[in-house]
Motif scaffolding. Sequence first.
Motif, PDB file in Angstrom:
ATOM      1  N   GLN A   1       0.846  -1.186   0.000  1.00 42.54           N
ATOM      2  CA  GLN A   1       0.000   0.000   0.000  1.00 42.54           C
ATOM      3  C   GLN A   1       0.883   1.238   0.000  1.00 42.54           C
ATOM      4  N   ALA A   2       0.763   1.991  -1.074  1.00 37.43           N
ATOM      5  CA  ALA A   2       1.497   3.249  -1.203  1.00 37.43           C
ATOM      6  C   ALA A   2       0.661   4.373  -0.589  1.00 37.43           C
ATOM      7  N   PRO A   3       1.298   5.469  -0.186  1.00 41.18           N
ATOM      8  CA  PRO A   3       0.557   6.586   0.404  1.00 41.18           C
ATOM      9  C   PRO A   3      -0.540   7.084  -0.519  1.00 41.18           C
ATOM     10  N   GLY A   4      -1.734   7.190   0.014  1.00 38.03           N
ATOM     11  CA  GLY A   4      -2.847   7.711  -0.750  1.00 38.03           C
ATOM     12  C   GLY A   4      -3.467   6.736  -1.729  1.00 38.03           C
ATOM     13  N   LYS A   5      -3.000   5.488  -1.700  1.00 34.84           N
ATOM     14  CA  LYS A   5      -3.525   4.486  -2.633  1.00 34.84           C
ATOM     15  C   LYS A   5      -4.106   3.304  -1.888  1.00 34.84           C
ATOM     16  N   GLU A   6      -4.909   2.533  -2.590  1.00 33.33           N
ATOM     17  CA  GLU A   6      -5.479   1.337  -1.996  1.00 33.33           C
ATOM     18  C   GLU A   6      -4.432   0.225  -1.936  1.00 33.33           C
TER      19      GLU A   6
ATOM     20  N   GLN B   1      11.760 -11.660  -3.033  1.00 33.49           N
ATOM     21  CA  GLN B   1      12.988 -11.091  -3.557  1.00 33.49           C
ATOM     22  C   GLN B   1      12.610 -10.030  -4.576  1.00 33.49           C
ATOM     23  N   MET B   2      13.052  -8.810  -4.331  1.00 32.62           N
ATOM     24  CA  MET B   2      12.683  -7.687  -5.185  1.00 32.62           C
ATOM     25  C   MET B   2      13.949  -7.131  -5.831  1.00 32.62           C
ATOM     26  N   ASN B   3      14.010  -7.249  -7.138  1.00 29.17           N
ATOM     27  CA  ASN B   3      15.157  -6.746  -7.903  1.00 29.17           C
ATOM     28  C   ASN B   3      14.705  -5.619  -8.823  1.00 29.17           C
ATOM     29  N   SER B   4      15.668  -4.869  -9.319  1.00 32.14           N
ATOM     30  CA  SER B   4      15.382  -3.764 -10.249  1.00 32.14           C
ATOM     31  C   SER B   4      14.280  -2.867  -9.705  1.00 32.14           C
ATOM     32  N   LEU B   5      14.411  -2.504  -8.448  1.00 29.66           N
ATOM     33  CA  LEU B   5      13.373  -1.712  -7.794  1.00 29.66           C
ATOM     34  C   LEU B   5      13.226  -0.344  -8.432  1.00 29.66           C
ATOM     35  N   LYS B   6      11.978   0.124  -8.438  1.00 27.63           N
ATOM     36  CA  LYS B   6      11.624   1.410  -9.016  1.00 27.63           C
ATOM     37  C   LYS B   6      10.996   2.294  -7.940  1.00 27.63           C
ATOM     38  N   PRO B   7      11.047   3.598  -8.114  1.00 21.41           N
ATOM     39  CA  PRO B   7      10.402   4.481  -7.121  1.00 21.41           C
ATOM     40  C   PRO B   7       8.928   4.142  -6.912  1.00 21.41           C
ATOM     41  N   GLU B   8       8.255   3.680  -7.944  1.00 26.05           N
ATOM     42  CA  GLU B   8       6.838   3.332  -7.812  1.00 26.05           C
ATOM     43  C   GLU B   8       6.608   2.062  -6.997  1.00 26.05           C
ATOM     44  N   ASP B   9       7.661   1.365  -6.624  1.00 28.77           N
ATOM     45  CA  ASP B   9       7.535   0.213  -5.721  1.00 28.77           C
ATOM     46  C   ASP B   9       7.491   0.651  -4.254  1.00 28.77           C
ATOM     47  N   THR B  10       7.703   1.926  -4.016  1.00 27.75           N
ATOM     48  CA  THR B  10       7.671   2.443  -2.650  1.00 27.75           C
ATOM     49  C   THR B  10       6.290   2.237  -2.032  1.00 27.75           C
ATOM     50  N   ALA B  11       6.267   1.569  -0.884  1.00 27.17           N
ATOM     51  CA  ALA B  11       5.001   1.249  -0.215  1.00 27.17           C
ATOM     52  C   ALA B  11       5.303   0.523   1.090  1.00 27.17           C
TER      53      ALA B  11
END
Length: 122
Positions: free
Chosen positions: A38-43, A81-91
Amino acid sequence: VQLQASGGGLVQAGGSLRLSCAASERTSSTYRLAWFRQAPGKEREFVATIRWSGDRIYYVDSVKGRFTISRDNTKNTVYLQMNSLKPEDTAVYYCAAGRSPYMNYLGPYDYWGQGTQVTVSS
């Protein structure tokens, strides 16, 4: 069943993290494990799921090819395991467990962990 998630943190874009979720009871108490976020402001959003048997693995399209879910039955633990992380994966990432062998992999799940923060900087 209690679920304890760990492994979150701050990482730069392109980096990797491995989340862990330890279940307090034997794997026979639950049927399927999953990760949501869950990212800020999102479901809250489904991310990945796996059965304790190791099959029937599913991912949300946005993480396919970058994230891998796995489990260790001897430790009652599921990993992401999370690779190639992107800013949109922030949650905040949550693990969940379901009891029914007939459940839909999207839920509803019966047990939830407390969440672990993942922050990906650009």
